[in-house]
Design a protein around this motif. Structure first.
Motif, PDB file in Angstrom:
ATOM      1  N   VAL A 122       0.844  -1.205   0.000  1.00 29.90           N
ATOM      2  CA  VAL A 122       0.000   0.000   0.000  1.00 29.90           C
ATOM      3  C   VAL A 122       0.875   1.249   0.000  1.00 29.90           C
ATOM      4  CG1 VAL A 122      -1.682   1.347   1.311  1.00 29.90           C
ATOM      5  CG2 VAL A 122      -1.937  -1.134   1.142  1.00 29.90           C
ATOM      6  N   GLN A 147       2.699   2.175  -3.385  1.00 35.83           N
ATOM      7  CA  GLN A 147       1.885   2.551  -4.538  1.00 35.83           C
ATOM      8  C   GLN A 147       1.532   4.031  -4.566  1.00 35.83           C
ATOM      9  OE1 GLN A 147      -1.260  -0.094  -5.785  1.00 35.83           O
ATOM     10  NE2 GLN A 147      -0.365  -1.754  -4.602  1.00 35.83           N
ATOM     11  N   ASN A 176      -3.878   3.288  -7.735  1.00 32.90           N
ATOM     12  CA  ASN A 176      -4.973   2.560  -7.101  1.00 32.90           C
ATOM     13  C   ASN A 176      -5.022   1.075  -7.454  1.00 32.90           C
ATOM     14  OD1 ASN A 176      -6.149   4.723  -5.663  1.00 32.90           O
ATOM     15  ND2 ASN A 176      -6.964   5.528  -7.584  1.00 32.90           N
ATOM     16  N   ASN A 226      -5.189  -2.445  -7.096  1.00 31.17           N
ATOM     17  CA  ASN A 226      -5.440  -3.409  -6.020  1.00 31.17           C
ATOM     18  C   ASN A 226      -5.434  -2.794  -4.613  1.00 31.17           C
ATOM     19  OD1 ASN A 226      -5.695  -5.540  -7.794  1.00 31.17           O
ATOM     20  ND2 ASN A 226      -3.531  -6.083  -7.690  1.00 31.17           N
ATOM     21  N   LYS A 227      -5.482  -1.466  -4.525  1.00 25.27           N
ATOM     22  CA  LYS A 227      -5.368  -0.861  -3.192  1.00 25.27           C
ATOM     23  C   LYS A 227      -6.520  -1.292  -2.280  1.00 25.27           C
ATOM     24  CE  LYS A 227      -3.301   2.972  -2.596  1.00 25.27           C
ATOM     25  NZ  LYS A 227      -2.870   4.390  -2.565  1.00 25.27           N
ATOM     26  N   GLU A 228      -7.722  -1.313  -2.819  1.00 27.32           N
ATOM     27  CA  GLU A 228      -8.863  -1.741  -2.007  1.00 27.32           C
ATOM     28  C   GLU A 228      -8.733  -3.198  -1.593  1.00 27.32           C
ATOM     29  OE1 GLU A 228     -12.607  -0.920  -3.796  1.00 27.32           O
ATOM     30  OE2 GLU A 228     -12.298   1.250  -3.885  1.00 27.32           O
ATOM     31  N   LEU A 251      -5.922  -4.820  -1.258  1.00 30.84           N
ATOM     32  CA  LEU A 251      -4.832  -4.895  -0.281  1.00 30.84           C
ATOM     33  C   LEU A 251      -5.330  -4.527   1.121  1.00 30.84           C
ATOM     34  CD1 LEU A 251      -1.965  -3.273  -2.370  1.00 30.84           C
ATOM     35  CD2 LEU A 251      -1.944  -5.590  -1.449  1.00 30.84           C
ATOM     36  N   THR A 260       1.550  -6.522  -7.187  1.00 27.11           N
ATOM     37  CA  THR A 260       2.118  -5.222  -6.801  1.00 27.11           C
ATOM     38  C   THR A 260       3.550  -5.094  -7.304  1.00 27.11           C
ATOM     39  OG1 THR A 260       0.736  -5.135  -4.812  1.00 27.11           O
ATOM     40  CG2 THR A 260       2.692  -3.739  -4.847  1.00 27.11           C
TER      41      THR A 260
END
Length: 276
Positions: A115, A118, A122, A124-126, A128, A165
Motif C-alpha cells: 500500500v 503505490q 490505485n 489493487n489498493k482496495e 490490499l 504489486t
C-alpha cells in the motif's frame, strides 16, 4: 495499519523468540538450542544478559532477528499478559501460536508495504486494504483458532496480491527488459553470493529469494527492486538507495552492512551496529 504494531516491543513480551525457536550456533546464535528450551542468556525477567554486547560477541543471528511485533501480540493480546512460566501447561501452545503469529505479521508487513509503495496509484489498493483487515482480524483470534489456521491457503491469497504489486511497480523502470545474464539459480533464487554488483543497473530487477550474501552493493540504486526473501547477510549496502525497494524488511537490513549514507524507507531503521 500503524507500523509500530509491526515492530518488536521486548518490554511487553516474555522472551518468546528466545524460547520458542530452534537456534543454531552456526547461524550466529549463542549455542545450538532446541525449540521450546530457553536461551542460556535469557534472564528470569525475560531480558537478555548480553543484549548490549551482541555485536561484540558476533551473535549475528540475534542481531538480525525481528519478530515483527508478534511477540507482544501473543503475550498481551492472545494470552492477556499470562506468561509461559506462570502457566507452563499453556507453554507449548503459546510457542506454537507465536511461530504462526510471526508469519501473519510478516504478511501484514508486506501488505502494508504494498500500500505504501503505490502512493497515489490505485492498483489493487482496495483489495490490499481488505486483505490487511482480514489478516489483522485473524491475529486477534483466540489461540485455538490460530493453531487451526490454514497458513498455506492464507499465504496464497497474500502472495497473489504481492506479486501483482511487484510486477506493477517494477514496470516503472521497464524491468521486463532487465536481467542478470550468466547468474545461475540456487534453490530457486539467483546465486549472487559475494558478487560485485556496483556497476549493475538493478533498478526494477526481480531479486526475490536471491542469495546476496556478502555481495558488494555499495552506492547501488535499488529503487523498485524486489527484495522479498533475499538473503542479505553481510551484503555491503553502504551508500545504497533502498528508499523505494520493494518488500525489504528490518531483519534483512539488520543482517547486512551499511552506513549513515544508506537510504532506507521510512518504515525501517538503521541498526545500531551500522553507526559504530
Amino acid at each position: 495499519m500503524n507500523y509500530k504494531e509491526l515492530q518488536p516491543d521486548c518490554e511487553k513480551c516474555f522472551g518468546l523468540c528466545c524460547v520458542a525457536l530452534y537456534f543454531s550456533a552456526i547461524d550466529g546464535f549463542p549455542v545450538n538450542k532446541d525449540a521450546g528450551k530457553p536461551c542460556i542468556n535469557l534472564k528470569g525477567d525475560f531480558k537478555c544478559k548480553v543484549h548490549g554486547e551482541l555485536n561484540k560477541k558476533g551473535l549475528k543471528g540475534c542481531i538480525a532477528y525481528d519478530c515483527i511485533g508478534a511477540g507482544q501480540k501473543v503475550a498481551q493480546v492472545t494470552y492477556l499478559g499470562h506468561d509461559w512460566k506462570k502457566k507452563p501447561e499453556s507453554s507449548k501452545q503459546m510457542f506454537d501460536v507465536f511461530i504462526i503469529m510471526k508469519q501473519l505479521h510478516e504478511m501484514l508487513w508486506y501488505l502494508n508495504e504494498a500500500v505504501r509503495l503505490q502512493y497515489n496509484n490505485n492498483i489493487n489498493k482496495e483489495m490490499l486494504i481488505k486483505k490487511i483487515d482480514e489478516i489483522k482480524n485473524i491475529t486477534n483470534l483466540e489461540a485455538k483458532s490460530i493453531i487451526k489456521l490454514d497458513l498455506i491457503l492464507t499465504r496464497m491469497g497474500v502472495n497473489k496480491l504481492l506479486l501483482q504489486t511487484s510486477e506493477f511497480l517494477r514496470l516503472k523502470v521497464n524491468s521486463d527488459k532487465k536481467s542478470l545474464k550468466g547468474k545461475k539459480a540456487l534453490g530457486g533464487g539467483l546465486n549472487l553470493m559475494g558478487a560485485d554488483l556496483r556497476k549493475k543497473d538493478l533498478r526494477g530487477v526481480n531479486l526475490s529469494g536471491a542469495f546476496l550474501i556478502a555481495a558488494n552493493l555499495k552506492n547501488v540504486d535499488l529503487s523498485w527492486t524486489d527484495l522479498i526473501g533475499a538473503d542479505l547477510r553481510d551484503a555491503d549496502l553502504s551508500g545504497a538507495n533502498l528508499r523505494n525497494s520493494i518488500f525489504i524488511t528490518q531483519a534483512q537490513i539488520n543482517s547486512a552492512k551499511g552506513d549513515v549514507n544508506t537510504k532506507l524507507p521510512e518504515s525501517l531503521s538503521k541498526p545500531n551496529h551500522w553507526l559504530i
